[in-house]
Design a protein around this motif. Structure first.
Motif, mmCIF file in Angstrom:
data_model
loop_
_atom_site.group_PDB
_atom_site.id
_atom_site.type_symbol
_atom_site.label_atom_id
_atom_site.label_comp_id
_atom_site.label_asym_id
_atom_site.label_seq_id
_atom_site.Cartn_x
_atom_site.Cartn_y
_atom_site.Cartn_z
ATOM 1 N N GLN A 1 0.843 -1.185 0.000
ATOM 2 C CA GLN A 1 0.000 0.000 0.000
ATOM 3 C C GLN A 1 0.881 1.239 0.000
ATOM 4 O O GLN A 1 1.785 1.362 0.826
ATOM 5 N N VAL A 2 0.638 2.121 -0.954
ATOM 6 C CA VAL A 2 1.403 3.368 -1.072
ATOM 7 C C VAL A 2 0.464 4.540 -0.835
ATOM 8 O O VAL A 2 -0.679 4.543 -1.300
ATOM 9 N N GLN A 3 0.950 5.509 -0.109
ATOM 10 C CA GLN A 3 0.177 6.732 0.118
ATOM 11 C C GLN A 3 1.004 7.955 -0.213
ATOM 12 O O GLN A 3 2.216 7.994 0.076
ATOM 13 N N LEU A 4 0.361 8.943 -0.828
ATOM 14 C CA LEU A 4 0.931 10.262 -1.023
ATOM 15 C C LEU A 4 0.067 11.229 -0.232
ATOM 16 O O LEU A 4 -1.153 11.270 -0.429
ATOM 17 N N VAL A 5 0.691 11.991 0.653
ATOM 18 C CA VAL A 5 -0.062 12.917 1.497
ATOM 19 C C VAL A 5 0.483 14.322 1.315
ATOM 20 O O VAL A 5 1.660 14.581 1.590
ATOM 21 N N GLU A 6 -0.393 15.223 0.846
ATOM 22 C CA GLU A 6 0.007 16.614 0.666
ATOM 23 C C GLU A 6 -0.303 17.414 1.931
ATOM 24 O O GLU A 6 -1.217 17.069 2.695
ATOM 25 N N SER A 7 0.425 18.497 2.093
ATOM 26 C CA SER A 7 0.159 19.436 3.172
ATOM 27 C C SER A 7 0.666 20.806 2.753
ATOM 28 O O SER A 7 1.455 20.925 1.812
ATOM 29 N N GLY A 8 0.216 21.830 3.476
ATOM 30 C CA GLY A 8 0.720 23.168 3.240
ATOM 31 C C GLY A 8 -0.249 24.129 2.580
ATOM 32 O O GLY A 8 0.027 25.324 2.493
ATOM 33 N N GLY A 9 -1.366 23.626 2.089
ATOM 34 C CA GLY A 9 -2.340 24.523 1.472
ATOM 35 C C GLY A 9 -2.940 25.470 2.502
ATOM 36 O O GLY A 9 -3.074 25.132 3.672
ATOM 37 N N ASP A 10 -3.323 26.658 2.026
ATOM 38 C CA ASP A 10 -3.839 27.664 2.963
ATOM 39 C C ASP A 10 -4.452 28.812 2.176
ATOM 40 O O ASP A 10 -4.429 28.825 0.936
ATOM 41 N N LEU A 11 -5.006 29.762 2.909
ATOM 42 C CA LEU A 11 -5.482 31.025 2.347
ATOM 43 C C LEU A 11 -4.351 32.037 2.480
ATOM 44 O O LEU A 11 -3.814 32.233 3.581
ATOM 45 N N ARG B 1 4.408 26.979 0.855
ATOM 46 C CA ARG B 1 5.228 25.825 0.525
ATOM 47 C C ARG B 1 4.388 24.574 0.721
ATOM 48 O O ARG B 1 3.958 24.287 1.839
ATOM 49 N N LEU B 2 4.186 23.843 -0.358
ATOM 50 C CA LEU B 2 3.457 22.588 -0.297
ATOM 51 C C LEU B 2 4.437 21.427 -0.156
ATOM 52 O O LEU B 2 5.550 21.485 -0.682
ATOM 53 N N SER B 3 3.993 20.396 0.539
ATOM 54 C CA SER B 3 4.794 19.178 0.683
ATOM 55 C C SER B 3 3.959 17.983 0.254
ATOM 56 O O SER B 3 2.733 17.987 0.397
ATOM 57 N N CYS B 4 4.634 16.962 -0.246
ATOM 58 C CA CYS B 4 3.993 15.707 -0.625
ATOM 59 C C CYS B 4 4.895 14.580 -0.130
ATOM 60 O O CYS B 4 6.005 14.421 -0.637
ATOM 61 N N THR C 1 10.020 12.824 -0.151
ATOM 62 C CA THR C 1 9.149 13.984 -0.071
ATOM 63 C C THR C 1 9.448 14.955 -1.211
ATOM 64 O O THR C 1 10.607 15.161 -1.568
ATOM 65 N N MET C 2 8.375 15.533 -1.752
ATOM 66 C CA MET C 2 8.486 16.529 -2.800
ATOM 67 C C MET C 2 7.895 17.829 -2.279
ATOM 68 O O MET C 2 6.976 17.805 -1.447
ATOM 69 N N TYR C 3 8.417 18.949 -2.779
ATOM 70 C CA TYR C 3 7.977 20.256 -2.324
ATOM 71 C C TYR C 3 7.601 21.141 -3.515
ATOM 72 O O TYR C 3 8.085 20.941 -4.630
ATOM 73 N N LEU C 4 6.772 22.130 -3.230
ATOM 74 C CA LEU C 4 6.487 23.167 -4.216
ATOM 75 C C LEU C 4 6.501 24.500 -3.478
ATOM 76 O O LEU C 4 5.587 24.787 -2.694
ATOM 77 N N GLN C 5 7.553 25.271 -3.699
ATOM 78 C CA GLN C 5 7.647 26.608 -3.133
ATOM 79 C C GLN C 5 6.953 27.562 -4.105
ATOM 80 O O GLN C 5 7.349 27.651 -5.273
ATOM 81 N N MET C 6 5.932 28.224 -3.614
ATOM 82 C CA MET C 6 5.142 29.118 -4.458
ATOM 83 C C MET C 6 5.283 30.549 -3.951
ATOM 84 O O MET C 6 4.896 30.842 -2.816
ATOM 85 N N ASN C 7 5.848 31.408 -4.771
ATOM 86 C CA ASN C 7 6.046 32.817 -4.428
ATOM 87 C C ASN C 7 5.227 33.694 -5.366
ATOM 88 O O ASN C 7 4.789 33.259 -6.434
ATOM 89 N N ALA C 8 5.054 34.940 -4.967
ATOM 90 C CA ALA C 8 4.332 35.916 -5.793
ATOM 91 C C ALA C 8 2.995 35.345 -6.259
ATOM 92 O O ALA C 8 2.652 35.418 -7.454
ATOM 93 N N LEU C 9 2.256 34.783 -5.329
ATOM 94 C CA LEU C 9 1.010 34.105 -5.682
ATOM 95 C C LEU C 9 -0.028 35.082 -6.219
ATOM 96 O O LEU C 9 -0.115 36.236 -5.783
ATOM 97 N N LYS C 10 -0.808 34.590 -7.171
ATOM 98 C CA LYS C 10 -1.854 35.371 -7.822
ATOM 99 C C LYS C 10 -3.213 34.691 -7.570
ATOM 100 O O LYS C 10 -3.260 33.477 -7.368
ATOM 101 N N PRO C 11 -4.297 35.436 -7.642
ATOM 102 C CA PRO C 11 -5.613 34.816 -7.472
ATOM 103 C C PRO C 11 -5.840 33.647 -8.433
ATOM 104 O O PRO C 11 -6.492 32.661 -8.054
ATOM 105 N N GLU C 12 -5.283 33.724 -9.627
ATOM 106 C CA GLU C 12 -5.476 32.641 -10.590
ATOM 107 C C GLU C 12 -4.702 31.377 -10.237
ATOM 108 O O GLU C 12 -4.859 30.353 -10.904
ATOM 109 N N ASP C 13 -3.866 31.434 -9.201
ATOM 110 C CA ASP C 13 -3.191 30.224 -8.718
ATOM 111 C C ASP C 13 -4.085 29.417 -7.779
ATOM 112 O O ASP C 13 -3.738 28.297 -7.394
ATOM 113 N N SER C 14 -5.226 29.979 -7.394
ATOM 114 C CA SER C 14 -6.136 29.282 -6.486
ATOM 115 C C SER C 14 -6.633 27.995 -7.131
ATOM 116 O O SER C 14 -7.111 27.995 -8.265
#
Length: 120
Positions: free
Chosen positions: A1-11, A19-22, A77-90
């Motif tokens: 059994q393999v699981q991928l769990v994301e975290s880091g989402g927010d307003l 910064r998202l993590s997986c 673990t994989m990461y996504l560093q998101m800077n200069a976020l825009k409303p269209e990134d929602s």
């Protein structure tokens, strides 16, 4: 059994960062290319970025220069560093990985998703 769990989402406000993590767990022999996808309401799922085992990255044009994908193979673990976020990134951001399990089988796995909302 393999699981991928994301975290880091927010307003977050426009111009902000997240910064998202997986994290992958389970009976894993090897993890190959990993990627982040996103899907906004009423839109098709979009590939945001990918990273190979060796660290080669690729990005959709709309996030180039603002997002950085990376991975820690030892931590699976994989990461996504998101800077200069825009409303269209929602969107709901989901991770995906090509994984060979201990029994030798190769499959694509998905996480459950994490919500990113960019709004003032």
């Amino acid at each position: 059994q393999v699981q991928l769990v994301e975290s880091g989402g927010d307003l977050v406000q426009p111009g902000g960062s997240l910064r998202l993590s997986c994290a992958a767990s389970g009976s894993i022999f090897n993890i190959y290319t990993m990627g982040w996808y996103r899907q906004a309401p009423g839109k098709l799922r979009e590939l945001v970025a990918t990273v190979t085992t060796g660290g080669t990255t690729n990005y959709v044009d709309s996030v180039k220069g603002r997002f950085t994908i990376s991975r820690n193979n030892a931590k699976r673990t994989m990461y996504l560093q998101m800077n200069a976020l825009k409303p269209e990134d929602s969107a709901v951001y989901s991770c995906n990985a090509a994984i060979r399990t201990a029994d030798g089988r190769m499959n694509m796995y998905w996480g459950q998703g994490t919500q990113v909302t960019v709004s003032s």
